[in-house]
Write a protein that holds these residues in place. Sequence first.
Motif, mmCIF file in Angstrom:
data_model
loop_
_atom_site.group_PDB
_atom_site.id
_atom_site.type_symbol
_atom_site.label_atom_id
_atom_site.label_comp_id
_atom_site.label_asym_id
_atom_site.label_seq_id
_atom_site.Cartn_x
_atom_site.Cartn_y
_atom_site.Cartn_z
ATOM 1 N N ILE A 151 1.344 1.650 13.338
ATOM 2 C CA ILE A 151 1.442 2.084 11.945
ATOM 3 C C ILE A 151 0.251 1.531 11.175
ATOM 4 C CG2 ILE A 151 2.907 2.297 9.923
ATOM 5 C CD1 ILE A 151 5.298 1.551 11.573
ATOM 6 N N ASN A 152 -0.234 2.337 10.236
ATOM 7 C CA ASN A 152 -1.443 2.019 9.496
ATOM 8 C C ASN A 152 -1.254 2.288 8.008
ATOM 9 O OD1 ASN A 152 -3.389 2.093 12.088
ATOM 10 N ND2 ASN A 152 -2.025 3.865 12.147
ATOM 11 N N VAL A 153 -2.103 1.657 7.190
ATOM 12 C CA VAL A 153 -2.134 1.970 5.771
ATOM 13 C C VAL A 153 -3.540 2.406 5.383
ATOM 14 C CG1 VAL A 153 -0.278 0.373 5.184
ATOM 15 C CG2 VAL A 153 -2.651 -0.414 5.046
ATOM 16 N N PHE A 154 -3.594 3.238 4.356
ATOM 17 C CA PHE A 154 -4.855 3.601 3.714
ATOM 18 C C PHE A 154 -5.149 2.565 2.643
ATOM 19 C CE2 PHE A 154 -6.915 5.929 0.148
ATOM 20 C CZ PHE A 154 -8.117 6.240 0.770
ATOM 21 N N ALA A 155 -6.406 2.237 2.442
ATOM 22 C CA ALA A 155 -6.778 1.114 1.579
ATOM 23 C C ALA A 155 -6.521 1.344 0.096
ATOM 24 C CB ALA A 155 -8.249 0.760 1.789
ATOM 25 N N GLY A 156 -6.452 2.598 -0.334
ATOM 26 C CA GLY A 156 -6.402 2.857 -1.768
ATOM 27 C C GLY A 156 -5.090 3.399 -2.278
ATOM 28 N N SER A 157 -5.142 3.894 -3.494
ATOM 29 C CA SER A 157 -3.981 4.450 -4.179
ATOM 30 C C SER A 157 -3.687 5.861 -3.670
ATOM 31 C CB SER A 157 -4.256 4.521 -5.678
ATOM 32 O OG SER A 157 -5.331 5.426 -5.933
ATOM 33 N N TYR A 200 0.843 -1.203 0.000
ATOM 34 C CA TYR A 200 0.000 0.000 0.000
ATOM 35 C C TYR A 200 0.877 1.253 0.000
ATOM 36 C CZ TYR A 200 -3.713 -3.274 1.090
ATOM 37 O OH TYR A 200 -4.596 -4.322 1.033
ATOM 38 N N PRO A 201 0.517 2.264 -0.781
ATOM 39 C CA PRO A 201 1.403 3.425 -0.922
ATOM 40 C C PRO A 201 1.340 4.439 0.216
ATOM 41 C CG PRO A 201 -0.513 3.667 -2.341
ATOM 42 C CD PRO A 201 -0.598 2.294 -1.751
ATOM 43 N N THR A 247 -19.763 -8.019 18.695
ATOM 44 C CA THR A 247 -20.792 -6.969 18.738
ATOM 45 C C THR A 247 -21.510 -6.743 17.413
ATOM 46 O OG1 THR A 247 -19.258 -5.186 18.143
ATOM 47 C CG2 THR A 247 -19.440 -5.759 20.498
ATOM 48 N N GLY A 248 -20.972 -7.279 16.326
ATOM 49 C CA GLY A 248 -21.575 -7.006 15.025
ATOM 50 C C GLY A 248 -21.450 -5.555 14.610
ATOM 51 N N ILE A 249 -20.410 -4.870 15.122
ATOM 52 C CA ILE A 249 -20.241 -3.452 14.832
ATOM 53 C C ILE A 249 -20.093 -3.193 13.335
ATOM 54 C CG2 ILE A 249 -17.713 -3.413 15.050
ATOM 55 C CD1 ILE A 249 -20.121 -0.757 16.464
ATOM 56 N N GLY A 250 -19.651 -4.194 12.592
ATOM 57 C CA GLY A 250 -19.502 -4.035 11.146
ATOM 58 C C GLY A 250 -20.812 -3.816 10.420
ATOM 59 N N ARG A 251 -21.936 -4.058 11.088
ATOM 60 C CA ARG A 251 -23.248 -3.846 10.469
ATOM 61 C C ARG A 251 -23.701 -2.395 10.571
ATOM 62 N NH1 ARG A 251 -24.691 -8.638 13.446
ATOM 63 N NH2 ARG A 251 -26.341 -7.542 14.599
ATOM 64 N N LEU A 252 -22.926 -1.576 11.237
ATOM 65 C CA LEU A 252 -23.300 -0.167 11.406
ATOM 66 C C LEU A 252 -23.357 0.517 10.037
ATOM 67 C CD1 LEU A 252 -23.827 1.296 14.110
ATOM 68 C CD2 LEU A 252 -21.549 2.288 13.883
ATOM 69 N N PRO A 253 -24.488 1.130 9.682
ATOM 70 C CA PRO A 253 -24.587 1.756 8.352
ATOM 71 C C PRO A 253 -23.813 3.061 8.260
ATOM 72 C CG PRO A 253 -26.597 2.148 9.610
ATOM 73 C CD PRO A 253 -25.747 1.220 10.440
ATOM 74 N N ARG A 254 -23.500 3.445 7.053
ATOM 75 C CA ARG A 254 -22.842 4.730 6.739
ATOM 76 C C ARG A 254 -21.565 4.939 7.526
ATOM 77 N NH1 ARG A 254 -24.421 9.525 7.380
ATOM 78 N NH2 ARG A 254 -25.508 9.225 9.353
ATOM 79 N N THR A 255 -20.806 3.879 7.705
ATOM 80 C CA THR A 255 -19.605 3.985 8.537
ATOM 81 C C THR A 255 -18.400 3.376 7.835
ATOM 82 O OG1 THR A 255 -20.962 3.847 10.541
ATOM 83 C CG2 THR A 255 -18.613 3.426 10.788
ATOM 84 N N GLU A 256 -17.290 4.107 7.852
ATOM 85 C CA GLU A 256 -16.025 3.570 7.357
ATOM 86 C C GLU A 256 -15.253 3.000 8.543
ATOM 87 O OE1 GLU A 256 -14.096 5.772 3.886
ATOM 88 O OE2 GLU A 256 -15.083 7.397 4.990
ATOM 89 N N PHE A 257 -14.501 1.918 8.283
ATOM 90 C CA PHE A 257 -13.845 1.217 9.372
ATOM 91 C C PHE A 257 -12.320 1.242 9.255
ATOM 92 C CE2 PHE A 257 -18.108 -0.548 9.339
ATOM 93 C CZ PHE A 257 -18.425 -0.521 10.689
ATOM 94 N N TRP A 258 -11.727 1.298 10.413
ATOM 95 C CA TRP A 258 -10.272 1.202 10.590
ATOM 96 C C TRP A 258 -10.058 -0.044 11.444
ATOM 97 C CZ3 TRP A 258 -7.495 5.383 14.068
ATOM 98 C CH2 TRP A 258 -6.145 5.044 14.240
ATOM 99 N N LEU A 259 -9.424 -1.059 10.871
ATOM 100 C CA LEU A 259 -9.363 -2.371 11.493
ATOM 101 C C LEU A 259 -7.949 -2.724 11.943
ATOM 102 C CD1 LEU A 259 -11.633 -4.318 8.971
ATOM 103 C CD2 LEU A 259 -12.311 -3.147 11.086
ATOM 104 N N ARG A 260 -7.863 -3.259 13.154
ATOM 105 C CA ARG A 260 -6.582 -3.736 13.677
ATOM 106 C C ARG A 260 -6.392 -5.191 13.287
ATOM 107 N NH1 ARG A 260 -2.647 -2.922 17.593
ATOM 108 N NH2 ARG A 260 -1.944 -4.798 18.704
ATOM 109 N N SER A 261 -5.238 -5.478 12.674
ATOM 110 C CA SER A 261 -4.910 -6.855 12.312
ATOM 111 C C SER A 261 -3.396 -6.944 12.191
ATOM 112 C CB SER A 261 -5.579 -7.258 10.992
ATOM 113 O OG SER A 261 -5.312 -8.606 10.687
ATOM 114 N N VAL A 262 -2.737 -7.391 13.262
ATOM 115 C CA VAL A 262 -1.278 -7.344 13.324
ATOM 116 C C VAL A 262 -0.616 -8.673 12.966
ATOM 117 C CG1 VAL A 262 -1.301 -5.477 15.007
ATOM 118 C CG2 VAL A 262 -1.276 -7.847 15.801
#
Length: 265
Positions: free
Chosen positions: A250-256, A61-62, A202-217
């Motif tokens: 440290i994090n990455v943005f999903a796109g270009s 990811y750039p 919690t099923g928080i991913g079902r929240l509408p109109r929301t962008e997510f920042w996910l931890r996965s190390v």
Amino acid sequence: MRLPALACIFAVLVLAACGSPADRRQTSTARLVPPNHVTVSHPVFADHDPHDWDGRRPTAYPVHGIDVSRWQGEIDWPRARAAGVSFAFIKATEGKEELDPSFEAHRRGAARAGIPHAAYHYYYFCASAEDQARWFIANVPRSMTSLPHVLDMEWNHRSPTCRKRPDGATVRADAARFLDILERHYGRRPVLYTTVDFWEQTGIGRLPRTEFWLRSVADHPRETYPGARWTFWQYTGTGSIPGIPGPVDINVFAGSQEAWQTWAR
């Protein structure tokens, strides 16, 4: 639309005299470079506890950035930017009465270095969403940044004062109220940060109109959050970046880079 110089000065003085105390504090943090600038594409950072990635690696990811709090200490923001930090999320508040003591220094440093940045709130399950939203708004200037702010929702098993774990429906309702209040105030809906166990329980991913920042190390989000759509991926909590003493997330943005330019605006 550009105002003449005298009109600009007058506008700044008027703005400085209005609004909440948090709004007035923002006048000294003007950016010195374009806010959506990507300093280094596809940076490769060291790690205090490196992980041997399988499949798609974070370096694919750039656009990379950090999230920080008082635990990072004093940061050399220009040096971090030169190393490849393209954005920063800075802890501002927790619950309904705690303010991170390094928030002001971090946000001013990021602004002076020209790093796009926003604030995040660490949610406390023993206080109402409304009280916590009001506390955040009281401490985070309306004009702080062009990036959306962040609601950090995760279980806190180390909390000395609150061990509550509400059911999924309650969690989602609380999150929606907090996000709605901040969206009305700041004009852009916050991103929601969370962890694997919280997501699953919690099923928080079902929240509408929301962008997510996910931890996965330990793996790519497509493995740990099957089918989830994400905007940011926190891939390490032990990163090593020039200008930052000790480990840092440290994090990455999903796109270009082009997608980042659009999203950041």
